[in-house]
Design a protein around this motif. Structure first.
Motif, PDB file in Angstrom:
ATOM      1  N   ARG A 251      -8.191  -4.897  -5.069  1.00  0.00           N
ATOM      2  CA  ARG A 251      -9.094  -4.684  -5.534  1.00  0.00           C
ATOM      3  C   ARG A 251      -9.669  -2.973  -6.916  1.00  0.00           C
ATOM      4  O   ARG A 251     -10.343  -3.196  -7.529  1.00  0.00           O
ATOM      5  CB  ARG A 251      -9.994  -3.522  -4.267  1.00  0.00           C
ATOM      6  N   ARG A 261     -12.269  -9.461  -3.978  1.00  0.00           N
ATOM      7  CA  ARG A 261     -13.769  -9.292  -4.179  1.00  0.00           C
ATOM      8  C   ARG A 261     -14.207  -9.994  -4.026  1.00  0.00           C
ATOM      9  O   ARG A 261     -15.337 -10.931  -3.748  1.00  0.00           O
ATOM     10  CB  ARG A 261     -13.919  -8.229  -5.019  1.00  0.00           C
ATOM     11  N   MET A 262     -13.768 -11.794  -4.739  1.00  0.00           N
ATOM     12  CA  MET A 262     -14.396 -12.578  -5.475  1.00  0.00           C
ATOM     13  C   MET A 262     -14.562 -13.502  -3.782  1.00  0.00           C
ATOM     14  O   MET A 262     -15.350 -14.311  -3.388  1.00  0.00           O
ATOM     15  CB  MET A 262     -13.579 -13.865  -5.992  1.00  0.00           C
ATOM     16  N   ALA A 264     -14.478 -12.007  -0.484  1.00  0.00           N
ATOM     17  CA  ALA A 264     -15.182 -11.354  -0.279  1.00  0.00           C
ATOM     18  C   ALA A 264     -16.871 -11.826  -0.346  1.00  0.00           C
ATOM     19  O   ALA A 264     -17.918 -11.767   0.398  1.00  0.00           O
ATOM     20  CB  ALA A 264     -15.487  -9.400  -0.458  1.00  0.00           C
ATOM     21  N   ARG A 265     -17.294 -12.027  -1.708  1.00  0.00           N
ATOM     22  CA  ARG A 265     -18.729 -12.694  -2.019  1.00  0.00           C
ATOM     23  C   ARG A 265     -18.424 -13.559  -1.680  1.00  0.00           C
ATOM     24  O   ARG A 265     -19.794 -14.515  -1.507  1.00  0.00           O
ATOM     25  CB  ARG A 265     -18.397 -12.690  -3.317  1.00  0.00           C
ATOM     26  N   ASN A 266     -17.550 -14.622  -2.161  1.00  0.00           N
ATOM     27  CA  ASN A 266     -17.180 -16.208  -1.361  1.00  0.00           C
ATOM     28  C   ASN A 266     -17.035 -16.490  -0.431  1.00  0.00           C
ATOM     29  O   ASN A 266     -16.712 -17.058  -0.287  1.00  0.00           O
ATOM     30  CB  ASN A 266     -16.764 -16.496  -2.959  1.00  0.00           C
ATOM     31  N   GLY A 267     -18.533 -16.623   0.514  1.00  0.00           N
ATOM     32  CA  GLY A 267     -18.091 -16.601   1.903  1.00  0.00           C
ATOM     33  C   GLY A 267     -18.053 -18.017   2.190  1.00  0.00           C
ATOM     34  O   GLY A 267     -17.498 -18.508   3.147  1.00  0.00           O
ATOM     35  N   THR A 270     -13.977 -18.716   1.570  1.00  0.00           N
ATOM     36  CA  THR A 270     -13.367 -18.217   3.012  1.00  0.00           C
ATOM     37  C   THR A 270     -13.391 -18.886   4.377  1.00  0.00           C
ATOM     38  O   THR A 270     -12.701 -19.502   4.791  1.00  0.00           O
ATOM     39  CB  THR A 270     -13.752 -16.912   2.846  1.00  0.00           C
TER      40      THR A 270
END
Length: 454
Positions: A251, A261-262, A264-267, A270
């Protein structure tokens, strides 16, 4: 070599041959475990390390090699891996015994880990070099090639073991690696011909601390899973501490090894990783557990055990071809999960006295979901991953697959112990049923899988 080749056969052939080396090696071993155990005088619970050793190396190495392919050049990373596979093919002959066989499996894992992320990076680079979108058929072809060789692996392994003994499943890598090396040298554009990239330069991008924390944490976790019969809780605590430290370190990095971080943003991306984990947890539980059960409990020879899984190979290939040009991702993923649930339920009724026709039906049921899920999840990955991180994202997708394989290996070692049994197979059936249900739910509720508009 011209700076722009497009996507003709000379580019496609070496891009496809390398990625098949990992899946074919992961599944050929399934019918060789019993002969290797018998020849080397080791129990099933120890032989399963030959499965886990490759996956342990691959789970750690895939995203690392993907990052190197993004930053240092995919062709040189790919070539180095092929040389490693070549050496591993002859290692059991040069170093007889369990140590040599295990070392060869680990080296195969490391070497083949370069292929898939390098291929995805080569495809992305070629698309930008040619100034045209990547043909969907090429991405489907990459998935289909890997899938069909994975499904054919037990059949090929059974034939090789029956004809030449188990060492042949290692030697077969030698001609395959040589062919891939020759085609790559002749037809794949050099790394100095790569188009400009937005990613930082190699020095800024090689996050050595992040790679070390990731590798150590993942290795500790996987070794813990492999020893579930005698759980070593300190390993789990160590893995948790290292992975938390990894996330905190990443991070704070401007050019991280894994852009947490990407993620976490890119559900959507994931969730694709989660679906891949569940589908392959079911698939590999069957590939390894079913093969050992056929030989150890039902009494079939390795070649017969391989042939009994031929319906898996045939239907996996047919299903993947059928869905290759499909742009609707959700329906095939829901069907794949539902069929895995069906297969898990069928495993619950099998016994060592079950007729051959029922054994073939079980193998057939598991072929279709492999084909549907492999092609559709790869299409989702390519759509969802940032273009300048495609190698790392592809490597992480393979890590999710290898985590599933390690998990299945741990369960198989736990429920089979010294000898495969009907009760152990039924326990695997419950695991497959649960994993299939989870994959079905994840696909059904994921809005990111809806068709693109416009």
């Amino acid at each position: 070599m011209p700076s722009e080749r497009g996507f003709g056969p000379r580019f496609v052939a070496p891009v496809l041959i390398g990625p098949v080396l990992n899946p074919i090696n992961t599944t050929m071993i399934s019918v060789a475990l019993v002969p290797i155990s018998r020849d080397l005088g080791i129990p099933t619970s120890r032989a399963i390390w030959l499965v886990a050793g490759l996956y342990l190396a691959s789970a750690v190495a895939q995203p690392v090699m993907g990052r190197f392919a993004d930053l240092l050049g995919p062709r040189r990373v790919y070539t180095a891996g092929l040389v490693g596979v070549l050496v591993a093919g002859v290692l059991p002959l040069l170093w007889p015994g369990f140590g040599g066989v295990l070392a060869a499996r680990v080296l195969i894992g490391l070497g083949t880990s370069t292929a898939y992320p390098s291929a995805m990076t080569l495809i992305s680079d070629q698309s930008r070099r040619a100034g045209r979108p990547t043909p969907p058929a090429l991405l489907s072809g990459l998935s289909i090639a890997s899938l069909t060789t994975s499904a054919v692996g037990p059949v090929l392994g059974g034939v090789l073991v029956a004809a030449f003994d188990w060492q042949a499943i290692f030697l077969v890598n030698v001609p395959l690696a040589l062919a891939a090396l020759a085609m790559t040298a002749a037809w794949v554009p050099g790394d100095d011909e790569r188009p400009p990239r937005e990613a930082p330069g190699p020095r800024a991008g090689v996050d050595a601390v992040g790679i070390l924390l990731f590798a150590a944490g993942l290795a500790a976790l996987l070794v813990f899973l492999l020893e579930l019969a005698r759980p070593q809780w300190w390993l789990l605590a160590t893995a948790a501490a290292l992975l938390v430290a990894f996330v905190r370190w990443e991070r704070g990095r401007a050019a991280p090894f894994v852009d947490v971080r990407m993620l976490a943003r890119n559900g959507a991306l994931t969730r694709t990783y989660a679906r891949m984990f569940l589908v392959y947890l079911a698939a590999y539980s069957v590939v390894y557990g079913y093969s050992q059960w056929l030989q150890g409990a039902a009494g079939y020879d390795p070649d017969a055990a391989g042939l009994l899984q031929l319906p898996t190979a045939v239907l996996a290939g047919l299903a993947s071809v059928a869905v290759a040009r499909n742009t609707r991702l959700r329906p095939p993923l829901v069907v794949a999960g539902a069929l895995a649930v069906t297969g898990g339920a069928l495993l619950l009724v099998l016994t060592s006295a079950s007729p051959v026709w029922l054994l073939l039906v079980v193998a057939a049921v598991f072929g279709v979901p492999q084909g549907l899920a492999s092609v559709s999840n790869q299409a989702a990955l390519y759509r969802q991953a940032p273009p300048d991180q495609i190698g790392t994202a592809s490597g992480l997708s393979r890590t999710s697959v290898y985590l599933a394989a390690i998990g299945s290996s741990a369960v198989i070692g736990l429920v089979f112990g010294e000898q495969p049994t009907d009760a152990g197979l039924h326990a695997i059936g419950w695991l497959v049923l649960a994993a299939g249900a989870g994959a079905t739910v994840l696909a059904a509720v994921d809005r990111a899988l809806a068709p693109r508009r416009g």
